[in-house]
Design a protein around this motif. Structure first.
Motif, mmCIF file in Angstrom:
data_model
loop_
_atom_site.group_PDB
_atom_site.id
_atom_site.type_symbol
_atom_site.label_atom_id
_atom_site.label_comp_id
_atom_site.label_asym_id
_atom_site.label_seq_id
_atom_site.Cartn_x
_atom_site.Cartn_y
_atom_site.Cartn_z
ATOM 1 N N ALA A 111 22.977 80.797 24.212
ATOM 2 C CA ALA A 111 21.858 80.379 23.285
ATOM 3 C C ALA A 111 22.446 80.202 21.947
ATOM 4 C CB ALA A 111 21.068 81.804 23.179
ATOM 5 N N GLY A 112 23.516 80.967 21.469
ATOM 6 C CA GLY A 112 24.211 80.364 20.259
ATOM 7 C C GLY A 112 24.805 78.909 20.232
ATOM 8 N N ARG A 113 25.424 78.622 21.397
ATOM 9 C CA ARG A 113 25.925 77.220 21.596
ATOM 10 C C ARG A 113 24.713 76.227 21.470
ATOM 11 N NH1 ARG A 113 28.946 79.790 25.448
ATOM 12 N NH2 ARG A 113 27.913 78.519 27.068
ATOM 13 N N GLN A 114 23.638 76.558 22.061
ATOM 14 C CA GLN A 114 22.279 75.559 22.050
ATOM 15 C C GLN A 114 21.864 75.638 20.608
ATOM 16 O OE1 GLN A 114 21.442 73.812 24.623
ATOM 17 N NE2 GLN A 114 19.698 72.996 22.999
ATOM 18 N N ALA A 115 22.054 76.456 20.000
ATOM 19 C CA ALA A 115 21.490 76.418 18.349
ATOM 20 C C ALA A 115 22.407 75.614 17.765
ATOM 21 C CB ALA A 115 21.743 78.067 17.859
ATOM 22 N N ARG A 144 39.895 83.540 15.903
ATOM 23 C CA ARG A 144 38.834 82.777 14.994
ATOM 24 C C ARG A 144 37.236 83.118 15.516
ATOM 25 N NH1 ARG A 144 40.126 77.216 17.892
ATOM 26 N NH2 ARG A 144 40.604 78.660 19.799
ATOM 27 N N PRO A 145 36.614 82.810 14.443
ATOM 28 C CA PRO A 145 35.024 83.413 14.430
ATOM 29 C C PRO A 145 34.436 82.666 15.565
ATOM 30 C CG PRO A 145 35.522 81.651 12.705
ATOM 31 C CD PRO A 145 36.807 81.926 13.096
ATOM 32 N N PRO A 146 33.329 83.489 16.288
ATOM 33 C CA PRO A 146 32.641 83.008 17.399
ATOM 34 C C PRO A 146 31.979 81.476 17.329
ATOM 35 C CG PRO A 146 32.033 85.305 16.725
ATOM 36 C CD PRO A 146 32.803 84.566 15.507
ATOM 37 N N HIS A 147 31.761 81.013 16.285
ATOM 38 C CA HIS A 147 31.176 79.597 15.922
ATOM 39 C C HIS A 147 32.204 78.475 16.101
ATOM 40 C CE1 HIS A 147 32.285 79.918 11.790
ATOM 41 N NE2 HIS A 147 32.425 78.526 11.917
ATOM 42 N N LYS A 148 33.581 78.936 15.767
ATOM 43 C CA LYS A 148 34.483 78.014 15.713
ATOM 44 C C LYS A 148 34.936 77.949 17.344
ATOM 45 C CE LYS A 148 38.022 75.506 14.635
ATOM 46 N NZ LYS A 148 37.769 73.958 14.517
ATOM 47 N N LEU A 149 34.914 79.122 17.776
ATOM 48 C CA LEU A 149 35.350 78.900 19.333
ATOM 49 C C LEU A 149 34.377 78.050 20.181
ATOM 50 C CD1 LEU A 149 36.281 82.749 20.016
ATOM 51 C CD2 LEU A 149 37.700 80.804 19.914
ATOM 52 N N ALA A 150 33.125 78.559 19.893
ATOM 53 C CA ALA A 150 32.030 77.627 20.485
ATOM 54 C C ALA A 150 32.245 76.203 20.266
ATOM 55 C CB ALA A 150 30.700 78.179 20.080
#
Length: 380
Positions: A111-115, A144-150
């Protein structure tokens, strides 16, 4: 073989004349990207070494024009966009490798990646700075923060792609908006992609072992290379390469290898200071075997244990390595500082050779547009 490898890397001819940047990248196959800027970042230095009319903004222009794309060979690199059809399984391989490893277990969920996808769809290309998530738990060195990994995960899989960079910061866009539809729709089978990858690797290596062919792109495994050799038995033959120490090593080459060797011209006597990430020396074992030149990057070696220095540049003259040098730029002060210099054993440094080195140092200063050259070591 030394002359063939020098020529294959675009270092046989003087680095002058009209610049065809795409031809250089295509001939090399890929150009490694690196953040470290001691004089100039590795990718810029590599291209400048082939043609000294190159300047740093030119590479990003190719990226913006969709003539090249970024992805991972043995490291982050740029490749000609026309190679995209043979790179589709590589997107998949990286995604599967990450999924198996659990390395990115702390990244944003689906869901976070889709956002992220929805924001990039609506807002256009975004960098990691457009998002704000924090590392949870113990802050380890490489965390690394979750968004960077995504973002990385979707970049590795080809769902996102680099569309441009600003001060080396990567901007991500949808892969479907970066990659040309005609190339995405080519749909080669895995075997066809492997054949293209191995063909292209051996064309650029000239002669190579199974391991060297595999390592060129790092996009196939050794079993796949051997299967490719079986399919190419009417075009590729076993050969023996005599190394710098006189020992023979089994390798493979296309049947026209003798024609290639006979057509080689004597390499220019121009002296070049190569980047530590230059493709000429990327495979340290190969370069030691062919040239008798032992080279290692010591950035991550504790200072007291270094044999040479933090960021030491090999010096190539013709098809021989004649020394190594440590140079560092201070662009704010407009300085290029020559810190240390080591001639190679058994190489006689004449006044003419020293003068060629000083000329190359001067060319490097002009490349990065600094005014002063400070010699902290004698270049006689």
């Amino acid at each position: 073989m030394r002359a063939l490898w020098t020529d294959a890397n675009g270092l046989s001819k003087p680095p002058t004349g009209q610049l065809d940047l795409m031809q250089i990248i295509h001939a090399l196959g890929f150009v490694q990207l690196d953040t470290i800027q001691v004089i100039s970042r590795a990718h810029h230095h590599i291209l400048w070494s082939r043609n000294q009319n190159y300047r740093e903004p030119m590479l990003d222009k190719l990226l913006r024009n969709r003539e090249i794309f970024e992805h991972f060979t043995h490291d982050a690199s740029v490749l000609p966009m026309e190679f995209l059809p043979m790179w589709q399984r590589q997107f998949r391989r990286h995604k599967e490798k990450i999924d198996r490893s659990g390395w990115y277990k702390n990244m944003l969920d689906e869901a976070g990646r889709q956002a992220i996808i929805e924001r990039i769809t609506d807002e256009g290309a975004l960098s990691t700075h457009a998002f704000d998530t924090k590392v949870q738990g113990k802050k380890e060195m490489w965390a690394r923060p979750p968004h960077k990994l995504a973002l990385d995960y979707m970049w590795y899989s080809g769902e996102l792609a680099t569309c441009h960079r600003v001060n080396f910061t990567k901007f991500y866009d949808l892969g479907t908006r970066v990659f040309p539809k005609r190339l995405l729709s080519e749909n080669l089978s895995d075997e066809e992609q492997i054949d293209r990858l191995c063909d292209a690797a051996l064309q650029r290596l000239g002669c190579a072992s199974v391991g060297e062919i595999q390592k060129f792109w790092d996009a196939v495994d050794q079993k796949e290379v051997r299967e490719w050799l079986a399919r190419r038995e009417d075009q590729v033959s076993p050969v023996e390469i005599i190394g710098a120490d006189g020992a023979g090593n089994q390798a493979y080459a296309f049947y026209d290898i003798e024609e290639q060797l006979n057509s080689l011209q004597r390499p220019t006597s121009r002296l070049r200071i190569l980047n530590p990430f230059d493709p000429m020396i990327r495979d340290r074992n190969r370069i030691e075997r062919l040239f008798g030149f032992e080279y290692r990057i010591e950035m991550f070696v504790p200072a007291k244990k270094r044999k040479w220095g933090y960021y030491v540049y090999p010096i190539l003259e013709g098809d021989k390595f004649v020394g190594r040098i440590e140079i560092k730029a201070d662009r704010q002060k407009s300085d290029l500082n020559v810190l240390q210099f080591w001639p190679e054993p058994k190489v006689k440094w004449t006044a003419k050779r020293y003068e060629k080195l000083r000329q190359e140092i001067g060319r490097m200063a002009r490349f990065i547009n600094v005014e002063n050259i400070n010699y902290q070591v004698e270049i006689a």
